[in-house]
Design an enzyme around this catalytic site. Sequence first.
Site, PDB file in Angstrom:
ATOM      1  N   ARG A 268      27.759  10.067  33.915  1.00 56.48           N
ATOM      2  CA  ARG A 268      29.118  10.595  33.856  1.00 56.48           C
ATOM      3  C   ARG A 268      29.283  11.318  32.523  1.00 56.48           C
ATOM      4  O   ARG A 268      29.488  10.692  31.487  1.00 56.48           O
ATOM      5  CB  ARG A 268      30.122   9.441  33.984  1.00 56.48           C
ATOM      6  CG  ARG A 268      31.549   9.883  34.261  1.00 56.48           C
ATOM      7  CD  ARG A 268      32.510   8.720  34.086  1.00 56.48           C
ATOM      8  NE  ARG A 268      32.680   8.395  32.681  1.00 56.48           N
ATOM      9  CZ  ARG A 268      32.880   7.169  32.211  1.00 56.48           C
ATOM     10  NH1 ARG A 268      32.880   6.139  33.015  1.00 56.48           N
ATOM     11  NH2 ARG A 268      33.042   6.973  30.912  1.00 56.48           N
ATOM     12  N   HIS A 272      35.989   8.648  31.993  1.00 51.14           N
ATOM     13  CA  HIS A 272      36.251   8.063  33.309  1.00 51.14           C
ATOM     14  C   HIS A 272      37.331   8.851  34.039  1.00 51.14           C
ATOM     15  O   HIS A 272      37.172   9.213  35.207  1.00 51.14           O
ATOM     16  CB  HIS A 272      36.669   6.602  33.140  1.00 51.14           C
ATOM     17  CG  HIS A 272      37.080   5.931  34.403  1.00 51.14           C
ATOM     18  ND1 HIS A 272      36.194   5.674  35.431  1.00 51.14           N
ATOM     19  CD2 HIS A 272      38.286   5.473  34.825  1.00 51.14           C
ATOM     20  CE1 HIS A 272      36.840   5.075  36.424  1.00 51.14           C
ATOM     21  NE2 HIS A 272      38.100   4.955  36.078  1.00 51.14           N
ATOM     22  N   TYR A 281      33.510   3.808  23.494  1.00 51.24           N
ATOM     23  CA  TYR A 281      32.393   2.984  23.938  1.00 51.24           C
ATOM     24  C   TYR A 281      31.090   3.778  24.109  1.00 51.24           C
ATOM     25  O   TYR A 281      30.071   3.213  24.482  1.00 51.24           O
ATOM     26  CB  TYR A 281      32.731   2.278  25.258  1.00 51.24           C
ATOM     27  CG  TYR A 281      33.194   3.186  26.377  1.00 51.24           C
ATOM     28  CD1 TYR A 281      32.293   3.792  27.241  1.00 51.24           C
ATOM     29  CD2 TYR A 281      34.550   3.443  26.576  1.00 51.24           C
ATOM     30  CE1 TYR A 281      32.709   4.620  28.266  1.00 51.24           C
ATOM     31  CE2 TYR A 281      34.987   4.278  27.597  1.00 51.24           C
ATOM     32  CZ  TYR A 281      34.064   4.861  28.438  1.00 51.24           C
ATOM     33  OH  TYR A 281      34.481   5.689  29.455  1.00 51.24           O
TER      34      TYR A 281
END
Length: 379
Positions: A268, A272, A281
């Site tokens: 990805r 998100h 993160y």
Amino acid sequence: MEQRGAYTPTPPPAWTPRTDPAPLLPDAEPYRVLGTPAAREADPELLRRLHTALVRGRRYNTQATALTKQGRLAVYPSSTGQEACEIGAAFALEERDWLFPSYRDTLAVIARGVDPVETLTLLRGDWHTGYDPYEHRVAPLSTPLATQLPHAVGLAHAARLKGDDVVALAMVGDGGTSEGDFHEALNFAAVWRSPVVFLVQNNGFAISVPLDKQTAAPSLAHKAVGYGMRGRLVDGNDALAVHEVLTEAVRHARAGGGPTLVEALTYRVEAHTNADDAGRYRAPTDGDAWRAHDPVALVEAELTARGLLDADTLEAVRADAETMAADLRARMNQDAPLDPMDLFAHVYAEPTPQLREQEAQLRAEIAAAAEDRPEGTPR
């Protein structure tokens, strides 16, 4: 000293596996085609179709993300970097088959023929799905994780009982494999030998949770063995490989061979959703290796090497994608007509007394507000 009358258990009966696990195990390495000699055998027309869809998909992602910043979309989960999974899934199905997407699978939905604006309707915050699921045999985008998987199994099982030659392809992310619905769907599908294919897009993170915090399995494809179905592992950025693996899995299911769990390894690239801060993160350089393995660039390199893509053709493909983006932009900038009574129109087939009472109350409030509006005020 041995006690009198001591019980000596008998050994258990001889045991053998109900199913030989060896044919169910995925390969040790993800299957790939692009960049190998096998790519030279690929159908040129298929390569061109994949390339056009990938370029349009990449542009769709960037345009939809921009629309969130302009307030025209409530949320958008980009699939940039995962386009090969999306397009490969849609292209593997016949017209009579069904696609069960997750919320990130907008490109697969569009590739099945659904209008690009209708595909975004749910993410815009408008009512219901935004498109007719029966028109193109595409289930609603599923925001709850993995809930679409049991639905796919149910439809596929029902189709087989009716004698319909239909396969269901259900898409889910790696985070969805941690949900109970994933277990239930795979278990039922394997027991019933339902004509369904499960595609797990393993993009490395369930929002901020990395894969190693979700499972200790060798791969997500290995989970197939525990249910008694085949597991396949594929390079999710290799559009040809994804298409080939899924096409074979669909053919296997249609022939009565039962379900297959396919894990596509991808990444990805973006957050998100537009509401997520991936910098909390992930380091900026974490995805560098995957960016160098870009699905669009891989297909373009193969087309160019085979003399199937020149500068003029590439420009035409990109211009087509820009036209699509401009149309999407213009139509999304139009306010959708909203009818408050739609709140009550599609709740029950036969409205309950409470629902009729609420509808009457809202009608009365709207009428009263209209009466109090000053003369000449737009209604």
